[in-house]
Write a protein that holds these residues in place. Structure first.
Motif, PDB file in Angstrom:
ATOM      1  N   VAL A  50       8.106  17.136  23.768  1.00  0.00           N
ATOM      2  CA  VAL A  50       6.766  16.651  24.098  1.00  0.00           C
ATOM      3  C   VAL A  50       6.267  17.302  25.379  1.00  0.00           C
ATOM      4  O   VAL A  50       5.076  17.614  25.522  1.00  0.00           O
ATOM      5  N   ASP A  51       7.170  17.549  26.322  1.00  0.00           N
ATOM      6  CA  ASP A  51       6.771  18.176  27.585  1.00  0.00           C
ATOM      7  C   ASP A  51       6.325  19.619  27.369  1.00  0.00           C
ATOM      8  O   ASP A  51       5.453  20.115  28.083  1.00  0.00           O
ATOM      9  N   VAL A  52       6.917  20.292  26.382  1.00  0.00           N
ATOM     10  CA  VAL A  52       6.463  21.634  26.015  1.00  0.00           C
ATOM     11  C   VAL A  52       5.013  21.568  25.545  1.00  0.00           C
ATOM     12  O   VAL A  52       4.172  22.394  25.934  1.00  0.00           O
ATOM     13  N   PHE A  53       4.705  20.583  24.712  1.00  0.00           N
ATOM     14  CA  PHE A  53       3.336  20.428  24.225  1.00  0.00           C
ATOM     15  C   PHE A  53       2.351  20.162  25.361  1.00  0.00           C
ATOM     16  O   PHE A  53       1.225  20.654  25.349  1.00  0.00           O
ATOM     17  N   PHE A  54       2.765  19.364  26.345  1.00  0.00           N
ATOM     18  CA  PHE A  54       1.869  19.076  27.458  1.00  0.00           C
ATOM     19  C   PHE A  54       1.483  20.351  28.208  1.00  0.00           C
ATOM     20  O   PHE A  54       0.319  20.549  28.575  1.00  0.00           O
ATOM     21  N   VAL A  55       2.466  21.214  28.459  1.00  0.00           N
ATOM     22  CA  VAL A  55       2.181  22.463  29.170  1.00  0.00           C
ATOM     23  C   VAL A  55       1.247  23.338  28.337  1.00  0.00           C
ATOM     24  O   VAL A  55       0.270  23.904  28.854  1.00  0.00           O
ATOM     25  N   ILE A  56       1.531  23.454  27.040  1.00  0.00           N
ATOM     26  CA  ILE A  56       0.677  24.259  26.162  1.00  0.00           C
ATOM     27  C   ILE A  56      -0.749  23.718  26.164  1.00  0.00           C
ATOM     28  O   ILE A  56      -1.720  24.478  26.271  1.00  0.00           O
ATOM     29  N   SER A  57      -0.894  22.412  26.058  1.00  0.00           N
ATOM     30  CA  SER A  57      -2.228  21.811  26.033  1.00  0.00           C
ATOM     31  C   SER A  57      -2.973  22.063  27.333  1.00  0.00           C
ATOM     32  O   SER A  57      -4.160  22.417  27.329  1.00  0.00           O
ATOM     33  N   GLY A  58      -2.297  21.852  28.457  1.00  0.00           N
ATOM     34  CA  GLY A  58      -2.945  22.103  29.739  1.00  0.00           C
ATOM     35  C   GLY A  58      -3.395  23.544  29.864  1.00  0.00           C
ATOM     36  O   GLY A  58      -4.489  23.831  30.383  1.00  0.00           O
ATOM     37  N   TYR A  59      -2.581  24.458  29.378  1.00  0.00           N
ATOM     38  CA  TYR A  59      -2.919  25.887  29.437  1.00  0.00           C
ATOM     39  C   TYR A  59      -4.109  26.219  28.544  1.00  0.00           C
ATOM     40  O   TYR A  59      -5.086  26.832  28.990  1.00  0.00           O
ATOM     41  N   LEU A  60      -4.038  25.830  27.285  1.00  0.00           N
ATOM     42  CA  LEU A  60      -5.071  26.239  26.332  1.00  0.00           C
ATOM     43  C   LEU A  60      -6.424  25.614  26.637  1.00  0.00           C
ATOM     44  O   LEU A  60      -7.464  26.282  26.585  1.00  0.00           O
ATOM     45  N   ILE A  61      -6.423  24.324  26.949  1.00  0.00           N
ATOM     46  CA  ILE A  61      -7.699  23.659  27.209  1.00  0.00           C
ATOM     47  C   ILE A  61      -8.349  24.232  28.465  1.00  0.00           C
ATOM     48  O   ILE A  61      -9.557  24.502  28.495  1.00  0.00           O
ATOM     49  N   THR A  62      -7.558  24.432  29.508  1.00  0.00           N
ATOM     50  CA  THR A  62      -8.120  24.998  30.735  1.00  0.00           C
ATOM     51  C   THR A  62      -8.595  26.420  30.503  1.00  0.00           C
ATOM     52  O   THR A  62      -9.666  26.821  30.994  1.00  0.00           O
ATOM     53  N   ALA A  63      -7.826  27.214  29.762  1.00  0.00           N
ATOM     54  CA  ALA A  63      -8.233  28.591  29.471  1.00  0.00           C
ATOM     55  C   ALA A  63      -9.556  28.629  28.722  1.00  0.00           C
ATOM     56  O   ALA A  63     -10.445  29.432  29.032  1.00  0.00           O
ATOM     57  N   LEU A  64      -9.723  27.746  27.747  1.00  0.00           N
ATOM     58  CA  LEU A  64     -10.989  27.688  27.003  1.00  0.00           C
ATOM     59  C   LEU A  64     -12.153  27.325  27.919  1.00  0.00           C
ATOM     60  O   LEU A  64     -13.235  27.918  27.859  1.00  0.00           O
ATOM     61  N   LEU A  65     -11.924  26.339  28.776  1.00  0.00           N
ATOM     62  CA  LEU A  65     -13.008  25.862  29.636  1.00  0.00           C
ATOM     63  C   LEU A  65     -13.429  26.907  30.675  1.00  0.00           C
ATOM     64  O   LEU A  65     -14.630  27.160  30.861  1.00  0.00           O
ATOM     65  N   VAL A  66     -12.445  27.513  31.353  1.00  0.00           N
ATOM     66  CA  VAL A  66     -12.809  28.463  32.409  1.00  0.00           C
ATOM     67  C   VAL A  66     -13.400  29.735  31.811  1.00  0.00           C
ATOM     68  O   VAL A  66     -14.292  30.358  32.416  1.00  0.00           O
ATOM     69  N   ARG A  67     -12.947  30.133  30.632  1.00  0.00           N
ATOM     70  CA  ARG A  67     -13.522  31.321  30.003  1.00  0.00           C
ATOM     71  C   ARG A  67     -14.942  31.047  29.498  1.00  0.00           C
ATOM     72  O   ARG A  67     -15.807  31.920  29.559  1.00  0.00           O
ATOM     73  N   GLU A  68     -15.174  29.845  28.986  1.00  0.00           N
ATOM     74  CA  GLU A  68     -16.535  29.511  28.581  1.00  0.00           C
ATOM     75  C   GLU A  68     -17.466  29.531  29.790  1.00  0.00           C
ATOM     76  O   GLU A  68     -18.599  30.047  29.714  1.00  0.00           O
ATOM     77  N   HIS A  69     -17.007  28.982  30.910  1.00  0.00           N
ATOM     78  CA  HIS A  69     -17.840  28.969  32.102  1.00  0.00           C
ATOM     79  C   HIS A  69     -18.079  30.385  32.617  1.00  0.00           C
ATOM     80  O   HIS A  69     -19.194  30.735  33.037  1.00  0.00           O
ATOM     81  N   ALA A  70     -17.039  31.227  32.584  1.00  0.00           N
ATOM     82  CA  ALA A  70     -17.192  32.603  33.049  1.00  0.00           C
ATOM     83  C   ALA A  70     -18.142  33.389  32.154  1.00  0.00           C
ATOM     84  O   ALA A  70     -18.901  34.241  32.628  1.00  0.00           O
TER      85      ALA A  70
END
Length: 661
Positions: A50-70
């Motif tokens: 489950v902790d692996v999933f948390f890291v993946i989720s934090g990475y992907l969601i943040t990557a999507l958000l910051v790239r959309e903003h950029a």
């Protein structure tokens, strides 16, 4: 579970290029979790998936958000949350609906009422908070909660609600985003390691999981160029780091122990290993050669529905099986079934909803479906047909477990004015004449006493949180309120004393402690020390001059009373009987202690509680009509059992010429 199938590698795009190695990471994580739940002996650290999933989720969601903003200069919250609904809800609603339908068929009424709460909590993503609030002495086994695994989805969804708003607030200055993420990681990790949470809140709280999502988010900021001074890894270093990280991740899954504090220091291993594998990129050796293998990628693609399906199947198997988790062969079958259902869900439900249905209609339909399921479950609680079998119907009324009605009320709170009122109960206003002194194993006498024709004439009160000997380090006993109530009693009052009395083996060590319990060897008293401590406490009670009746130990089944009743798919697993000779031998040291104490005082008596249930040969916890005399797996009396004990206690007191107050 990760809520996005995308991953990142480029900078400046509003969408992310696909990384098959991240799906391979998902596969490793979900197989670890499934392995731990189905075969914990082989995957003792699988819960760390489950902790692996948390890291993946934090990475992907943040990557999507910051790239959309950029890319666009803004973040479209409506589109963001619509994507989350279309990603999460199709499989989620299907699994919840199937779980409810199976539960309506397989579960007893009290069990279905319990699962209804978890349906609502799962649909509205607060399952983690419900589980943390339920945890405690009276809580049922994890395998009796078919939607327990939705806690991790709740943590992620709580992150999804807050994090986009934080990105919007901070994204105007690129350097503030990683600084804020770093502060979140430090604060959350500090709270996790030093916050003093209970075991349940440590595990389920979003505060103690935020640092795991935060590490993924910080990694996304680095990949997106928000940390310009950070060095990029060389190819040779990436190869070494990816191999070491994958080996560490596999090792911790195969070797970690559930007895370790989690999340805690051990959690750093899967979190940092996952972050390292994502950071090294898809071209790193372990990512390219192992995590990107087609079978791993395919399991990663179905990891979300597989996570959803596997636990309800294993949970219902445990509920209907005689063995604790069900036979090995049936667990294998359950895992295989979960895989097939996951493939079908991905191909027939998930993918079409995400790619073919109009976005607006899909979102409205999915949210409407969630509300409909919540309403249907509520209606089912009200209109569920009664069992036509009278024995089964009455059994379901009596098997209350954590829903026990007789543990607290406003009368006691108003009369006693206690700050902690979780087990404060009183039948009418006024000064108590009968005091229940002990823990929940004296509290369960209350319904029988207050409904009894003679006991019920007296004012009865109890505050069931006291381990009478005050020697158990693992039990946070609260005896002060009982002593306060004891001091206010009028002369001639009746004090009933009971606990779940300990049993001792031939060497004088408590035999009912689980192997490996903290302090089992040194902190818990042996038979002599326990006898002295208990005698000291009873001596204090006896000196008040009231009539003191100690209710001795009774046999313990060691399993849920519900196992003695049949279900649609399974006959009764047990007969709710204990050999009397076996019990008497096990309870002999404890009974000897209690007999010696009672013999030392003119106003202290010992009532043989076991005699209510035992003949010379057998102790039986079903009434002659077949009704349950216990209500849960902890051996507490049902309401019928409480009435039976009250009646027998009254007859015994008459024989002993013990007057009621």
């Amino acid at each position: 579970m990760s809520a996005s199938g995308a991953s990142s590698s480029g900078i400046g795009a509003a969408t992310l290029s696909y990384r098959p190695d991240i799906d391979g990471l998902r596969a490793l994580a979900v197989l670890a979790v499934v392995g731990f739940h189905a075969f914990p002996g082989y995957f003792p650290g699988g819960f760390l998936g489950v902790d692996v999933f948390f890291v993946i989720s934090g990475y992907l969601i943040t990557a999507l958000l910051v790239r959309e903003h950029a890319h666009t200069g803004r973040i479209n919250l409506r589109d963001f949350y619509a994507r989350r609904v279309r990603r999460l809800f199709p499989a989620l609603l299907l699994v919840v609906l199937a779980t409810v339908v199976c539960g309506a068929w397989l579960l007893f009424a009290h069990e279905f009422a319990r699962i209804a709460k978890h349906v609502w909590a799962s649909l509205f993503f607060v399952e983690n908070l419900l589980l943390a609030s339920e945890s405690g002495y009276f809580d049922v086994s994890a395998y009796e909660k078919p939607l327990l695994h939705f806690w991790s989805l709740a943590v992620e969804e709580q992150f999804y609600i807050i994090w986009p708003l934080a990105i919007i607030a901070l994204a105007a200055s690129r350097r503030y985003v990683p600084l804020a993420v770093g502060a979140i990681i430090a604060g959350s990790l500090g709270v996790t390691l030093l916050g003093g949470f209970s075991e349940a809140w440590l595990f389920y709280s979003p505060l103690t999981r935020a640092w795991e999502l935060g590490i993924g988010a910080l990694l996304a900021c680095w990949h997106a160029g928000y940390m310009e001074d950070s060095p990029q890894p060389q190819k040779s270093a990436s190869t070494i780091v990816s191999l070491v990280a994958l080996i560490a991740l596999a090792a911790v899954i195969l070797r970690a122990s559930g007895r370790m504090s989690h999340p805690g220091l051990i959690t750093l291993v899967p979190v940092l290993a996952t972050a390292s594998l994502i950071a090294t990129g898809p071209a790193a050796f372990a990512n390219r050669k192992l995590l990107s293998l087609k079978p791993a990628v395919w399991v990663g693609l179905i990891s979300y529905p597989l996570y959803l399906w596997h636990w309800p199947l294993l949970s219902y198997l445990a509920i209907v099986s005689e063995e604790e988790r069900g036979p090995m062969q049936l667990r294998l079958l359950a895992v295989a079934t979960a895989l097939l259902l996951s493939v079908g869900t991905y191909l027939i439900v998930e993918r079409p909803v995400r790619t073919r249905l109009p976005k607006g209609r899909a979102v409205i339909g999915l949210i409407g479906g969630a509300l409909c399921i919540a309403l249907v479950v509520g209606a089912a609680l009200i209109w569920r047909p009664a069992d036509s079998d009278r024995v089964q119907a009455i059994a379901q009324e009596q098997l209350e477990g954590v829903a026990w009605r007789w543990k607290e009320n406003d009368v006691c709170r108003e009369e006693q004015g206690t700050d902690y009122s979780g087990f404060c109960i009183q039948n009418r206003p006024g000064k108590p004449e009968i005091l229940l002194f002990g823990n929940s194993y004296v509290n369960h006498l209350f319904p029988g006493l207050q409904q009894h024709a003679e006991f019920g004439r007296s004012t009865i009160a109890g505050f069931g949180t006291c381990e009478v000997s005050r020697t158990f380090p693992a039990i946070h006993s609260d005896c002060d309120h009982q002593w306060k109530m004891l001091r206010t009693l009028d002369s001639g009052s009746l004090v009933l004393v009971s606990n779940q009395w300990p049993l001792f083996d031939d060497s004088g060590v408590m035999s009912d402690l689980q192997e490996g319990d903290p302090g089992a060897a040194e902190d818990y008293p042996g038979v002599a020390a326990y006898g002295e401590a208990l005698a000291s406490q009873i001596d204090r009670i006896a000196k008040f001059g009231h009539t003191v009746v100690i209710l001795g130990p009774k046999p313990e089944l060691g399993y849920d009373m519900a196992d003695c009743y049949s279900r649609p798919l399974a006959p009764a697993k047990r007969d709710c009987r204990v050999p009397a000779a076996e019990y008497r031998a096990a309870a002999a040291p404890t009974n000897a202690i209690l007999q010696d104490i009672a013999a030392s005082y003119a106003n202290v008596y010992l009532f043989d509680l076991a005699a209510v249930f035992c003949t010379a040969q057998t102790c039986d916890f079903r009434s002659p009509e077949g009704y349950p005399l216990l209500r849960d797996a902890n051996g507490h009396l049902s309401e019928l059992g409480s009435r039976l004990v009250a009646g027998r206690l009254n007859v015994w007191m008459r024989q002993k010429n013990i007057a009621l107050p």
